[in-house]
Write an enzyme that holds these catalytic residues in place. Structure first.
Site, PDB file in Angstrom:
ATOM      1  CE  LYS A 112      -4.077  -2.220   0.844  1.00  0.00           C
ATOM      2  NZ  LYS A 112      -3.600  -3.606   0.735  1.00  0.00           N
TER       3      LYS A 112
HETATM    4  C1  LIG Z   1      -4.086  -4.699   0.160  1.00  0.00           C
HETATM    5  C2  LIG Z   1      -3.257  -5.921   0.090  1.00  0.00           C
HETATM    6  C3  LIG Z   1      -3.463  -6.918  -0.892  1.00  0.00           C
HETATM    7  C4  LIG Z   1      -4.586  -6.843  -1.891  1.00  0.00           C
HETATM    8  O1  LIG Z   1      -4.394  -5.826  -2.835  1.00  0.00           O
HETATM    9  P1  LIG Z   1      -5.632  -5.323  -3.740  1.00  0.00           P
HETATM   10  O2  LIG Z   1      -5.117  -4.140  -4.459  1.00  0.00           O
HETATM   11  O3  LIG Z   1      -6.730  -4.994  -2.788  1.00  0.00           O
HETATM   12  O4  LIG Z   1      -5.973  -6.443  -4.642  1.00  0.00           O
HETATM   13  C5  LIG Z   1      -2.612  -8.006  -0.917  1.00  0.00           C
HETATM   14  N1  LIG Z   1      -1.621  -8.147  -0.014  1.00  0.00           N
HETATM   15  C6  LIG Z   1      -1.395  -7.220   0.949  1.00  0.00           C
HETATM   16  C7  LIG Z   1      -0.300  -7.457   1.933  1.00  0.00           C
HETATM   17  C8  LIG Z   1      -2.192  -6.074   1.044  1.00  0.00           C
HETATM   18  O5  LIG Z   1      -1.954  -5.163   2.014  1.00  0.00           O
END
Ligand SMILES: *Cc1c(COP(=O)(O)O)cnc(C)c1O
Length: 467
Positions: A112
């Site tokens: 993120k």
């Molecule tokens: C948010 C997240 C995901 C999923 O990503 P999306 O963009 O919602 O598909 C996968 N792994 C981790 C560690 C995350 O924080």
């Protein structure tokens, strides 16, 4: 670049407006009116650039004319300066034809940060230009909240209020949020579930007078700027492995479909991507759709990979709109029906179009644990419970002669229990977080009611939180 809604009933907006608005007025998601396309020589010119400059070049057509390439470059340099790996998004080979791209070297150890760090700088830039302030309110089950807090802490024109379900995040996740003590950061521990938190935030945004009074803004994964900031790392990996002369495939552990949608966008811009693999845990609606055209909502079950415990992948709407040939009316009908009935009947030819490009693999907790162990045994690589699902999908779907890149989305130290159970190894937190468990925490416990949240947001704006 102008942006249009997937439901066809909202005004077209500029990049800066889309950044501050998030969701379109008609309930749809914003997409560029036309896709920028890069030529072979455009791609080649990006080879070997430092990551922040490459990111700015890839994002520039989306941000024009509001934000210049030069400004974007400065913002991206600042955004990635705090990453702990000099390559920002390093590649490691873990098997024949199988690579891992690590997206977790930012301040909160999850992918993120890749977009949220850029977003913090973009918000500051646009709000300074306009001489405005906003309050960012978001619900989190863990990773989004800490990434948003790290991106906004100490910024003059932003206040950030994060709702997390009390006692339902991991201790590392909670402390990453609650040990940030800047006065513009407020953490609310809500006596309820993540769904309660999300409903409370939705209701705040639906209350137009409160929304205006507080100048509320959203940074959840439907914000287009987040997708735009995720496209560059696909470009970076593909170029490193031979693009544009050679095709590359990607495997992505998926929840809200935001990360993998950025890969689709890179392909739409002309990057030679052969295949996209979706990895899910037991919350496998996307995998069921890809394998059997079964798009039916089931209850969310908790898993070892909590950031993928999602049933309605909001960014899927963007792909659907494109697969329907940008028929906004049809897209709106399908999405409204889906929300009402929990089921979507996707036309067979649309499903087949998705199947030409995407494959899906779902792993339950036992399979996830076994995969962590076997990846570690085979290659010595420690993958967290999210990343390993991408690696396993990549291994299954790789094709001879086409490099497969699995996206690693979290540092294994974020999920110590799962790592110890699978491998007997406790991964160390990186140095900048080694004292996380000794730091002072600050948060307020609030009941899951609309009035309690409103009071807390008002208090946050009036001068920061106290307890
Ligand atoms: C948010 C997240 C995901 C999923 O990503 P999306 O963009 O919602 O598909 C996968 N792994 C981790 C560690 C995350 O924080």
């Amino acid at each position: 670049m102008r942006y249009i809604s997937t439901r066809g009933n909202a005004p077209a907006l500029s990049f800066s407006d889309v950044l501050l608005t998030g969701l379109a007025e008609d309930g749809g998601l914003y997409l560029p009116e036309t896709w920028p396309e890069f030529s072979l020589s455009d791609w080649r010119a990006l080879r070997g650039l430092p990551y922040p400059e490459l990111a700015a070049r890839v994002m520039a057509p989306f941000a024009a004319p509001d934000i210049s390439f030069e400004t974007l470059k400065t913002l991206c340099e600042r955004a990635y300066a705090g990453f702990s790996h000099p390559a920002v998004v390093p590649l490691t080979q873990v098997d024949d034809g199988l690579f891992v791209q690590e997206l977790f070297h930012g301040p909160t150890l999850a992918f993120k940060d890749m977009a949220m760090q850029v977003l913090g700088h973009l918000f500051e830039h646009v709000l300074t230009q306009r001489n405005e302030r906003v309050t960012i309110v978001a619900a989190t089950s863990g990773d989004t909240g800490s990434a948003a807090i790290e991106a906004c802490r100490g910024r003059e024109r932003l206040s950030v209020v994060i709702l997390h379900p009390k006692g339902r995040t991991s201790e590392v996740q909670r402390r990453q949020m609650t040990t940030v003590l800047e006065p513009n950061v407020t953490n609310l521990a809500v006596e309820g579930t993540f769904d309660d938190c999300q409903d409370l935030v939705k209701a705040l945004f639906a209350d137009m007078s409160f929304r205006r009074e507080m100048n509320l803004s959203a940074v959840n994964s439907i914000n287009w700027a987040r997708i735009a900031a995720q496209i560059p790392y696909y470009v970076h990996a593909a170029l490193a492995l031979g693009a544009p002369e050679r095709e590359v495939s990607f495997a992505v552990p998926t929840g809200n479909f935001g990360n993998i949608l950025a890969a689709w966008a890179a392909r739409r811009m002309g990057l030679p991507i052969r295949h996209l693999c979706v990895g899910s845990n037991r919350n496998d609606i996307l995998t069921r759709f890809l394998n059997a055209n079964d798009m039916t909502i089931k209850g969310v079950v908790p898993s070892l990979s909590p950031s993928m415990d999602i049933q309605v992948s909001s960014n899927f709407e963007r792909l659907l709109f494109e697969l329907l040939g940008r028929d906004a009316k049809r897209c709106a009908e399908l999405m409204t029906g889906f929300r009402a009935s929990g089921h979507m009947d996707i036309p067979a030819e649309t499903w087949e179009r998705a199947r030409d490009l995407f494959s899906g693999l779902a792993l339950d907790d036992a399979q996830t644990e076994a995969a962590i162990r076997s990846v570690h045994l085979r290659s010595g690589y420690l993958a967290d419970p999210h990343s390993v699902i991408g690696i396993e999908a990549g291994r299954q779907f790789r094709q001879p002669g086409i490099p497969m890149v699995a996206e690693a989305t979290a540092h294994p130290a974020k999920f110590p229990d799962a790592m110890v159970a699978a491998t007997g190894i406790l991964p160390a937190l990186p140095p900048h977080m080694a004292d996380l468990f000794e730091r002072r925490e600050r948060y307020r416990t609030v009941p899951a009611t609309q009035n309690a949240i409103k009071d807390a947001v008002r208090a946050a704006l009036a001068g920061g939180s106290t307890d």
